[in-house]
Design a protein around this motif. Structure first.
Motif, PDB file in Angstrom:
ATOM      1  N   VAL A 150       0.872  -1.181   0.000  1.00  0.00           N
ATOM      2  CA  VAL A 150       0.000   0.000   0.000  1.00  0.00           C
ATOM      3  C   VAL A 150       0.907   1.230   0.000  1.00  0.00           C
ATOM      4  N   PHE A 151       0.720   2.120  -0.950  1.00  0.00           N
ATOM      5  CA  PHE A 151       1.537   3.325  -1.075  1.00  0.00           C
ATOM      6  C   PHE A 151       0.739   4.540  -0.622  1.00  0.00           C
ATOM      7  N   VAL A 152       1.448   5.519  -0.092  1.00  0.00           N
ATOM      8  CA  VAL A 152       0.797   6.763   0.331  1.00  0.00           C
ATOM      9  C   VAL A 152       1.305   7.893  -0.552  1.00  0.00           C
ATOM     10  N   ILE A 153       0.377   8.594  -1.177  1.00  0.00           N
ATOM     11  CA  ILE A 153       0.715   9.722  -2.028  1.00  0.00           C
ATOM     12  C   ILE A 153       0.179  11.009  -1.406  1.00  0.00           C
ATOM     13  N   GLY A 154       0.916  12.097  -1.568  1.00  0.00           N
ATOM     14  CA  GLY A 154       0.436  13.394  -1.090  1.00  0.00           C
ATOM     15  C   GLY A 154       0.677  13.682   0.368  1.00  0.00           C
ATOM     16  N   SER A 155       1.569  12.923   1.039  1.00  0.00           N
ATOM     17  CA  SER A 155       1.835  13.191   2.450  1.00  0.00           C
ATOM     18  C   SER A 155       2.822  14.348   2.583  1.00  0.00           C
ATOM     19  N   SER A 156       3.005  14.805   3.809  1.00  0.00           N
ATOM     20  CA  SER A 156       3.955  15.893   4.075  1.00  0.00           C
ATOM     21  C   SER A 156       5.388  15.388   4.208  1.00  0.00           C
ATOM     22  N   VAL A 157       5.582  14.085   4.200  1.00  0.00           N
ATOM     23  CA  VAL A 157       6.914  13.505   4.357  1.00  0.00           C
ATOM     24  C   VAL A 157       7.657  13.537   3.027  1.00  0.00           C
ATOM     25  N   ARG A 158       8.876  14.042   3.053  1.00  0.00           N
ATOM     26  CA  ARG A 158       9.701  14.108   1.847  1.00  0.00           C
ATOM     27  C   ARG A 158      10.565  12.856   1.731  1.00  0.00           C
ATOM     28  N   GLY A 159      10.811  12.432   0.504  1.00  0.00           N
ATOM     29  CA  GLY A 159      11.625  11.257   0.256  1.00  0.00           C
ATOM     30  C   GLY A 159      13.100  11.573   0.204  1.00  0.00           C
ATOM     31  N   PRO A 160      13.938  10.614  -0.175  1.00  0.00           N
ATOM     32  CA  PRO A 160      15.385  10.825  -0.221  1.00  0.00           C
ATOM     33  C   PRO A 160      15.811  11.993  -1.098  1.00  0.00           C
ATOM     34  N   MET A 161      15.028  12.301  -2.132  1.00  0.00           N
ATOM     35  CA  MET A 161      15.360  13.422  -3.016  1.00  0.00           C
ATOM     36  C   MET A 161      14.753  14.728  -2.538  1.00  0.00           C
ATOM     37  N   ARG A 162      14.278  14.747  -1.282  1.00  0.00           N
ATOM     38  CA  ARG A 162      13.704  15.928  -0.655  1.00  0.00           C
ATOM     39  C   ARG A 162      12.436  16.398  -1.348  1.00  0.00           C
TER      40      ARG A 162
END
Length: 210
Positions: A150-162
């Motif tokens: 299950v993937f979450v899109i649109g969260s406030s958390v940034r990934g490794p590429m910021r």
């Protein structure tokens, strides 16, 4: 000076030569050893040149099944952006092809970017060659079948590429708990199509060089 008088000098010189040789040998032996690879302190996110990336072959000595999830090598670089996935154990993803070789990605966004345009990053494999896909559970870091995650899109958390990314979870409940804290909405693997992958990749790479 007689030979007898020179003998201590000669012996001393020989001892110094042996010590120097020993030191040189030790230095050479140390340099000759395979040092553990350590990624640089600062990752650099660059789009890899077309058809440059070569997947890692399966190692039968690992004891792992040819299509099983495998540890990310420390020196592996994401074929999409060039970062080191081993540095991001709760974001990493991997694709294993039918020949047993594998690519490793620093986040699910780049996994989907690869699947969307594989010829851009690998000269030998297509999306149809993907025999297994894995993503790291964002909570535990354990490998999960990407097609069941299950993937979450649109969260406030940034990934490794910021930038925006797709934190993945093995269980819907864990995804919902994450959404309650960080916002966003849940998506299944099949709900992440070309447009979503393209928009996320552009957002993640645009203005987030580091």
């Amino acid at each position: 000076m007689t030979l007898t008088g020179r003998r201590p000098l000669l012996l001393g010189a020989a001892a110094l030569c042996m010590a120097a040789a020993g030191a040189l040998f030790a230095q050479y032996a140390t340099k000759g050893k395979a040092a553990e690879f350590v990624p640089p302190a600062e990752d650099i996110c660059i789009v890899a040149p077309t058809r440059l990336s070569v997947p890692y072959p399966h190692d039968p000595a690992s004891g792992l099944d040819r299509l099983a999830a495998r540890p990310v090598p420390a020196d592996a670089r994401c074929p999409v952006c060039g970062m080191y996935p081993a540095r991001f154990p709760k974001w990493a993803a991997q694709i294993i092809f039918s020949d047993g070789s594998a690519h490793f990605f620093d986040s699910p966004v780049d996994l989907f970017a690869f699947l969307d345009e594989p010829a851009r990053f690998d000269a030998e494999h297509t999306a149809a060659d993907a025999a297994a896909l894995y993503v790291a559970d964002h909570r535990s870091g354990t490998w999960v079948d990407a097609r069941k995650a299950v993937f979450v899109i649109g969260s406030s958390v940034r990934g490794p590429m910021r930038g925006p990314d797709l934190p993945a979870f093995a269980e819907p409940g864990a995804a919902q708990a994450f959404i309650a804290e960080h916002g966003g909405r849940a998506l299944a693997f099949d709900e992440i199509g070309h447009n979503t992958a393209h928009e996320l990749r552009n957002a993640a790479h645009d203005g987030h060089m580091h």
